[in-house]
Design an enzyme around this catalytic site. Structure first.
Site, mmCIF file in Angstrom:
data_model
loop_
_atom_site.group_PDB
_atom_site.id
_atom_site.type_symbol
_atom_site.label_atom_id
_atom_site.label_comp_id
_atom_site.label_asym_id
_atom_site.label_seq_id
_atom_site.Cartn_x
_atom_site.Cartn_y
_atom_site.Cartn_z
ATOM 1 N N PRO A 140 34.174 28.911 25.533
ATOM 2 C CA PRO A 140 34.887 27.678 25.869
ATOM 3 C C PRO A 140 36.377 27.869 26.161
ATOM 4 C CG PRO A 140 34.570 27.818 23.523
ATOM 5 C CD PRO A 140 33.830 28.988 24.101
ATOM 6 N N ILE A 189 23.859 28.590 31.453
ATOM 7 C CA ILE A 189 23.848 27.139 31.252
ATOM 8 C C ILE A 189 24.796 26.509 32.250
ATOM 9 C CG2 ILE A 189 24.264 25.254 29.620
ATOM 10 C CD1 ILE A 189 23.520 27.137 27.376
ATOM 11 N N LYS A 228 36.340 27.848 41.083
ATOM 12 C CA LYS A 228 35.469 26.696 41.309
ATOM 13 C C LYS A 228 35.756 25.589 40.297
ATOM 14 C CE LYS A 228 31.155 27.363 42.013
ATOM 15 N NZ LYS A 228 29.776 27.834 41.767
ATOM 16 N N MET A 241 29.681 17.938 32.480
ATOM 17 C CA MET A 241 30.183 17.436 33.763
ATOM 18 C C MET A 241 29.782 15.973 33.972
ATOM 19 S SD MET A 241 29.211 20.841 36.008
ATOM 20 C CE MET A 241 27.596 21.010 35.223
ATOM 21 N N ASP A 255 36.184 32.451 37.124
ATOM 22 C CA ASP A 255 36.258 31.041 37.486
ATOM 23 C C ASP A 255 37.616 30.462 37.094
ATOM 24 O OD1 ASP A 255 33.730 30.976 38.518
ATOM 25 O OD2 ASP A 255 32.790 30.212 36.691
ATOM 26 N N GLY A 266 32.065 29.345 29.396
ATOM 27 C CA GLY A 266 30.878 29.013 28.633
ATOM 28 C C GLY A 266 29.858 30.128 28.664
ATOM 29 N N ASP A 267 28.604 29.763 28.927
ATOM 30 C CA ASP A 267 27.506 30.724 29.018
ATOM 31 C C ASP A 267 27.018 30.772 30.456
ATOM 32 O OD1 ASP A 267 25.185 32.146 27.201
ATOM 33 O OD2 ASP A 267 24.387 31.251 29.031
ATOM 34 N N THR A 297 28.540 28.363 24.621
ATOM 35 C CA THR A 297 28.549 27.257 25.568
ATOM 36 C C THR A 297 29.332 26.073 25.004
ATOM 37 O OG1 THR A 297 27.163 25.899 27.004
ATOM 38 C CG2 THR A 297 26.392 26.215 24.747
ATOM 39 N N ALA A 298 29.785 25.191 25.883
ATOM 40 C CA ALA A 298 30.665 24.092 25.487
ATOM 41 C C ALA A 298 30.036 23.195 24.431
ATOM 42 C CB ALA A 298 31.044 23.267 26.718
#
Length: 487
Positions: free
Chosen positions: A242, A323, A287, A400, A265, A319-320, A348-349
């Site tokens: 994260p 996912i 992105k 998101m 990213d 994150g991962d 992951t978040a």
């Protein structure tokens, strides 16, 4: 490029910037090392010496249970006598852990008469040498030591070094030892030999050792030595977590230090990218929702191109990777291009947000299912597939979902989920500027109108959220209500 100190600058270091000790390693294999003492401090030294091939001898008329356990564990010899100078004959080192200044000094004085280096535990003023916090990756060892408050700091640094060095580092060193003489004979050019070892320790040889594939590592080393083939490129799809540096996996940290190129990213913090090797090329593919600077197809082409050039590439994703990270497209492209790759998972978040807000994502008798969902499919006219699971009591983590939060809430309430279902919204999970918001499903509609919440958000929906530690969280609807009242 980092600046280098000149010889003059080194010579002009201030006394406080110079060491009071000279780091060295003593040869103790097969030699007698004596520990004088009766209790816990002596036991700690026996355990430390147990990391070596020394012959350990404990001197003490009576010893406690902890020291006896250490003696038994490391097959030490126990001489059940009070200390006498004769016990130091033929000894390589001695540790005095008698927990009494006068008694320790007697051991130190006897040792100096016989020329035996001596250490008095927790009495640095008596010591000829200090023992460091040890990281054992035999035949490699790292020792960190200091005085004063230093021992506490040394233990902290040791923990960091332990994390950085894989357990199999020693196996890699032993494999290198087996090739050292042959490499020196076959590769006469110094630059070529340095290049061989650089590739040995950071390429497929090391990767196979760390993965536990000893035979494959030896074969790769032989191929590298024989010059039968250029070492192939390789791509690691790495989860950066994260954003917090200390939430990176140990493998991710190691690979960042080995990569020739880091493709990252925009959501990966600069501090995490900076953990890569200093001379590694860094390529941002930036992105973000609504502002894709590099199309996914071009990212895939880039990874195949870099791997095809024989480079070691870390594709660093927030994150991962598996996912909502579009790893499937990149894996497909790498397979088609014949480029080897590996996936390194990340936090992951949803897990980071749950940890920060102490949200039990699953809870016995409340929520036995967990759903990872993206808000994008909530824009359709039909209820998203995952919403049905929420109606049955699952905890739903929506990624998101800020711009479609109102649609999510409307559809789920319309389908029968209670408007009072607890909801948590975590902005910038695990970052220093993390913010937590709590409310109910009916409050989600205001999220897209709160313009000050502009970081990545993770929405958690479900009865399990009601058991979270969100007492200090901001009310989700408060910001909008305040602005309405002001207007």
């Amino acid at each position: 490029m980092a600046s280098r100190q000149t010889d003059t600058e080194k010579a002009q270091k201030k006394p406080e910037d110079r060491l009071d000790v000279f780091p060295a390693f003593m040869k103790v294999a097969g030699k007698r090392v004596v520990v004088v003492g009766h209790g816990g401090e002596a036991a700690a030294k026996v355990r430390l010496l147990g990391e070596t091939n020394a012959e350990i001898v404990v001197i003490g008329a009576e010893i406690d249970a902890e020291l006896q356990k250490a003696v038994d564990q490391f097959s030490a010899t126990h001489i059940t006598e009070d200390f006498k100078p004769k016990h130091l004959t033929g000894v390589a080192l001695v540790f005095s852990a008698r927990e009494d200044l006068a008694l320790d000094k007697a051991v130190i004085d006897a040792a100096r008469i016989q020329g035996v280096p001596a250490n008095a535990v927790d009495k640095p003023e008596l010591c000829d040498f200090y023992t460091g916090a040890l990281v054992n990756r035999a035949p490699i060892a790292v020792a960190i030591t200091s005085t004063g408050v230093g021992p506490v700091l040394a233990r902290h640094i040791r923990a960091r070094v332990e994390a950085m060095l894989p357990r199999s580092t020693g196996a890699l060193a032993r494999l290198a030892e087996g090739f050292r003489d042959t490499a020196a004979q076959i590769i006469s050019d110094g630059n070529a030999r340095r290049n061989f070892w650089a590739r040995f320790f950071s390429g497929s040889v090391a990767a196979n050792v760390y993965a536990g594939n000893g035979d494959a590592a030896r074969s790769e080393a032989q191929r590298l030595l024989n010059g039968m083939a250029e070492e192939p490129g390789f791509v690691w799809l790495v989860g950066a977590g994260p954003g917090a540096e200390d939430l990176l996996t140990l493998r991710a940290q190691r690979l960042l230090q080995e990569a020739d190129v880091i493709v990252h990213d925009a959501l990966v913090p600069a501090d995490v990218v900076a953990m890569g090797r200093r001379d590694a090329e860094r390529i941002s593919v930036g992105k973000r929702k609504g502002a894709h600077s590099v199309p996914q197809s071009e990212i895939c082409e880039l990874l195949v191109k870099l791997g095809g050039q024989g480079l070691k590439v870390v594709r660093l994703k927030a994150g991962d990777p598996m996912i909502f990270g579009r790893a499937a497209e990149e894996m497909e492209a790498l397979r088609a291009g014949g480029i080897g790759f590996e996936v390194v998972p990340g936090v992951t978040a949803a897990f980071a947000a749950a940890a920060s807000a102490q949200i039990p994502l699953t809870l016995r008798g409340v929520a036995s299912n967990l759903v990872f969902a993206t808000g994008h499919n909530a824009q359709s006219e039909t209820l998203p597939d995952w919403a049905g699971l929420a109606l049955k009591g699952a905890t739903v983590a929506v990624y998101m979902g800020r711009s479609v939060a109102a649609a999510v809430a409307e559809k789920m309430i319309g389908a029968g989920l209670s408007a009072t279902t607890p909801v948590a919204v975590i902005e910038n999970a695990a970052h220093p500027d993390e913010r937590q918001f709590s409310g109910s499903l009916s409050d989600l509609a205001v999220l897209e109108n709160r313009s000050e919440i502009d970081g990545p958000v993770l929405i958690v929906i479900g009865e399990a959220v009601g058991h979270a530690a969100l007492e200090t969280a901001e009310p989700l609807a408060q910001g909008v209500s305040a602005r309405v009242a002001a207007a």
